[in-house]
Write an enzyme that holds these catalytic residues in place. Structure first.
Site, PDB file in Angstrom:
ATOM      1  CG  ASP A  59      41.370  38.715  32.254  1.00 45.89           C
ATOM      2  OD1 ASP A  59      41.162  37.574  31.818  1.00 45.89           O
ATOM      3  OD2 ASP A  59      40.743  39.708  31.879  1.00 45.89           O
ATOM      4  CB  SER A 103      46.574  45.938  28.541  1.00 40.98           C
ATOM      5  OG  SER A 103      45.294  46.451  28.285  1.00 40.98           O
TER       6      SER A 103
END
Ligand code: GLA
Length: 383
Positions: free
Chosen positions: A170, A125
């Site tokens: 990521d 996230s």
């Protein structure tokens, strides 16, 4: 995606105004964990869950930001000493600062954001948050920063404003994601290749242990330091070893007496994991999902016993997967809680999920969470 929530929230906070709307996703990773900062390979894909942010220039030198999911606001300037207090605002501030450091000329803006990437589940996230702002600011201010540099902007934000010495996986996945494809990324050269991924007869299932262990960030940084120490030791006799990715088990064994037992275990895991990513690529090209699954189990074992980033809850879920005949299963992401990713035959799916929920609740008193994910596109403008 929470597009409506963002549009309504932005208008409410900023006098009915409307700005440009962007999104950037979280990610899964099929295999290749803790290999990115070792110059190795990773195999992520962007998912259909992400951050959505609306932005409008406000003609000042201040950023006014609203975290809609937390119902919190922050206001900060763009100078290095304007670091905001709220954890979430540090990400936005960090991205602004990293863009400025790269020569990007930006000014104040109003923004509101919301996300549906589960927090602490190992689905990045935070990278989604960094990437949505890196992508949006580059676009709004026509800065012409290339996509790799945008990913590095997010990574540098983690290093310099959050304190996590993460690799590039990521942010890369969040920016470069492509619908229906996983990406094989060489984290040293940044060469990458898209692999269409729709294994006929199988499903990818994420089970979230719903635990997040304290001190995960410092434990992560400690793992990285172990790897760098071992690489430096090997480099004394093998100057070509810039990262552990370049080392072999033979080289590691040559320095066994010079490194701590713990550092040895960490390096052993990484050297084996780099090879497992290669094995999985070769297997995928042949449609050999049994080998893919076998390597996933081996990764889990290594992450649990050598790298020590699993936990009781994840080991338990992995054990259930094995018992239910799931093809592959392993802890995903940095570890210390979060999800296991499972490659499961469609006909076994229902039983596996039922059994995992029942057994996990019996043992830990609450159910895990289940996520079905769709491999999706990376950062983009929506409106
Ligand atoms: C976190 C980091 C990544 C990567 C993974 C482990 O998600 O942000 O850079 O190191 O852990 O593979």
């Amino acid at each position: 995606m929470n597009i409506e929530k963002v549009r309504t929230g932005f208008a409410e906070h900023f006098n009915g105004a409307a700005g440009a709307v962007y999104t950037s996703p979280g990610r899964i990773n099929l295999i290749g964990e803790h290999t990115d900062y070792n110059g190795g390979f990773v195999f992520p894909g962007a998912i259909d869950k992400g951050m959505v942010a609306e932005i409008k220039l406000n003609g000042t030198d201040k950023v006014r930001a609203v975290a809609l999911d937390l119902n919190e606001t922050a206001e900060f300037g763009l100078n290095e000493n304007d670091l905001p207090a709220q954890g979430w605002a540090k990400y936005i501030f960090g991205v602004c600062r990293e863009i400025i450091k790269r020569g990007g000329k930006i000014s104040g803006f109003d923004t509101a954001f919301s996300g549906d990437v589960p927090l602490g589940a190992g689905m990045s996230s935070s990278a989604a948050l960094e990437s949505v702002y890196a992508f949006a600011l580059n676009d709004l201010f026509s800065l012409g920063i290339d996509k790799f540099e945008l990913a590095k902007t997010g990574q540098a934000t983690e290093h310099n404003y959050v304190g996590v010495m993460c690799g590039i996986m990521d942010q890369f996945a969040s920016i470069f994601g492509k619908e229906g494809s996983l990406m094989l990324l060489d984290c040293r050269s940044l060469e990458h290749k898209y692999f269409p991924f729709s294994p006929a007869g199988y499903k990818l299932v994420l089970l979230d242990s719903a635990v997040k262990h304290e001190l995960a960030d410092s434990a992560y940084n400690k793992r990285r330091q172990s790897c760098e120490r071992v690489a430096a030791t090997i480099r004394q006799t093998h100057p070509e070893v810039a990262f552990l990715r370049d080392a072999t088990m033979e080289m590691l064994n040559e320095v066994k007496g010079e490194v701590s037992e713990e550092d040895y275990m960490r390096a052993e895991y990484v050297i084996e994991e780099v090879q497992r990513v290669m094995d999985v690529c070769a297997a995928l090209e042949k449609g050999d999902y049994e080998t893919v699954g076998d390597r996933m189990y081996k990764t889990h074992h290594g992450m649990s016993k050598l790298y020590e980033v699993s936990c009781e809850e994840l080991d338990f879920l992995n054990g259930i997967a094995k018992k239910c005949g799931v093809t592959g299963s392993r802890v995903m992401g940095g570890g210390f809680g979060g999800c296991i990713i499972n490659l499961v035959k469609e006909e076994l799916y229902d039983n596996f999920v039922k059994e995992a929920f029942r057994a996990y609740k019996d043992r830990f008193g609450h159910e895990p969470k289940l996520y079905d994910v769709v491999i999706s596109d990376g950062a983009r403008r929506l409106y």
